[in-house]
Design a protein around this motif. Structure first.
Motif, PDB file in Angstrom:
ATOM      1  N   CYS A 227       0.196  -1.571  -0.097  1.00 20.89           N
ATOM      2  CA  CYS A 227       0.133   0.442   0.146  1.00 20.89           C
ATOM      3  C   CYS A 227       0.962   0.828   0.087  1.00 20.89           C
ATOM      4  CB  CYS A 227      -0.734  -0.013   1.107  1.00 20.89           C
ATOM      5  SG  CYS A 227      -0.488   0.355   2.410  1.00 20.89           S
ATOM      6  N   PRO A 229       2.246   4.694  -1.139  1.00 22.05           N
ATOM      7  CA  PRO A 229       1.217   5.960  -1.614  1.00 22.05           C
ATOM      8  C   PRO A 229       0.651   6.219  -2.865  1.00 22.05           C
ATOM      9  CG  PRO A 229       2.609   6.538   0.396  1.00 22.05           C
ATOM     10  CD  PRO A 229       3.267   4.897  -0.100  1.00 22.05           C
ATOM     11  N   GLU A 230       0.491   6.463  -3.278  1.00 28.71           N
ATOM     12  CA  GLU A 230      -0.381   7.499  -4.540  1.00 28.71           C
ATOM     13  C   GLU A 230       0.744   7.520  -5.516  1.00 28.71           C
ATOM     14  OE1 GLU A 230      -3.688   9.454  -7.803  1.00 28.71           O
ATOM     15  OE2 GLU A 230      -3.691   9.168  -5.940  1.00 28.71           O
ATOM     16  N   THR A 232       4.502   7.223  -5.243  1.00 29.51           N
ATOM     17  CA  THR A 232       5.196   7.033  -5.193  1.00 29.51           C
ATOM     18  C   THR A 232       6.133   6.565  -6.537  1.00 29.51           C
ATOM     19  OG1 THR A 232       4.774   5.078  -3.313  1.00 29.51           O
ATOM     20  CG2 THR A 232       6.423   4.330  -4.394  1.00 29.51           C
TER      21      THR A 232
END
Length: 333
Positions: A227, A229-230, A232
């Motif tokens: 998961c 972060p967006e 990344t």
């Protein structure tokens, strides 16, 4: 026989990547496709120019013109097609995890004992040149006896919502590092303790943290975060440290060995496992399937990706998942 005619069973996103890689290997012919979803079957047949298509793998296995199969179904659907393919005399490349239970691994191994075809399990990391170089250095005695290992295999959240409803990060990804650690040490895991973290409320937790103790005394920690972060800027953050009595090895892959900044973002795409160059898949997946092809054409059992090794990696990761559920150390064997 100088060419292997192979059918792919399972046409999800990774089944499609398998097809890409197969299409670029000279002595491997993508001869048939199989999935239960007819619209997907038609789409992939058109993309790869494959005439033979099946919605039932039994029909594919009955075709005498198919020499081998690559099984890329979900992990809990591996056992029956693998056993059927071995009984049909086909060579079998089976994606990891080998099965969803140790008992099913044993069933597959029993079917492979007297089978005409070979069986190779797709533990792709063994074909990553960095891990291969590490293995050679370890075998040459350059770092002495291994006493400690740690790994990280973290991926962005965008990749995983669908996957986490099918498999968790320990069996799904830490199995790679488990297999590598077993390979590097030539040892076995005797106990494990693990914890998980549920971030998004999906079927399986987003994060797995695992510890192993090996029979020879070495210890290991494995981090798998599904998961990231967006924003990344990479597809995977993959690292491993191996400490020996006389030296150490550090491996870092994908982040950030290639960085590309354009008008939209900075990213670090995969350059190791299945990169696409001039319309052809390269990397470790191509090397792995090429190795399978060479073994099958020569009638030789693979020494990389053996079912025995794959079962040991599955057993350790399933034990780690049990530890995470119970909060207790789980002993193996």
């Amino acid at each position: 026989m100088d060419r292997l005619r192979i059918g792919v069973i399972g046409l999800g996103w990774f089944g499609e990547i398998h097809c890409d890689a197969i299409a670029g290997i000279p002595n491997l012919e993508l001869a048939a496709l199989c999935t239960r979803t007819e619209s997907r079957l038609a789409e992939m047949a058109t993309k790869f120019g494959v005439a033979k298509t099946y919605t039932d793998y039994a029909d594919m296995l009955a075709d005498p013109d198919i020499d081998a199969v690559s099984i890329v179904t979900m992990w809990d659907q591996h056992t029956d097609p693998t056993i059927a393919a071995l009984k049909a005399g086909k060579h079998v490349f089976l994606e990891k995890p080998m099965a969803s239970t140790v008992a099913d691994c044993a069933r597959i191994m029993e079917a492979a004992k007297d089978a005409k075809g070979i069986l190779q399990i797709g533990h792709i990391c063994r074909f990553n040149p960095r891990y291969r170089a590490a293995k050679e250095a370890i075998d040459a005695g350059r770092i002495g006896k291994i006493v400690s290992m740690s790994s990280r295999r973290n991926i962005p959240a965008a990749w995983t919502p669908t996957i986490l409803n099918k498999i968790g990060p320990i069996v799904g990804d830490a199995i790679h590092d488990t297999d590598l650690m077993l390979w590097f040490t030539g040892d076995r895991v005797v106990s494990t303790y693990a914890q998980t973290v549920d971030v998004r409320g999906l079927k399986h937790p987003d994060i797995g943290q695992t510890m192993y103790r090996f029979a020879g005394g070495a210890s290991a920690t494995l981090e798998t975060v599904w998961c990231m972060p967006e924003k990344t800027p990479y597809d995977i953050d993959e690292r491993m440290n191996i400490v020996g009595t006389e030296g150490f090895i550090q491996i870092q892959d994908t982040f950030p060995n290639l960085g590309i900044a354009d008008a939209d973002k900075f990213g670090s795409p995969d350059t190791t496992y299945w990169p696409m160059f001039e319309g052809v898949r390269g990397g470790a997946l191509r090397e792995e399937l090429s190795y399978f092809t060479r073994c099958a054409l020569a009638g030789e059992k693979p020494t990389i990706g053996t079912p025995e090794d794959a079962m040991a990696a599955l057993e350790a990761t399933l034990a780690a998942e049990e530890s995470a559920r119970t909060g207790e150390v789980v002993k193996i064997g």
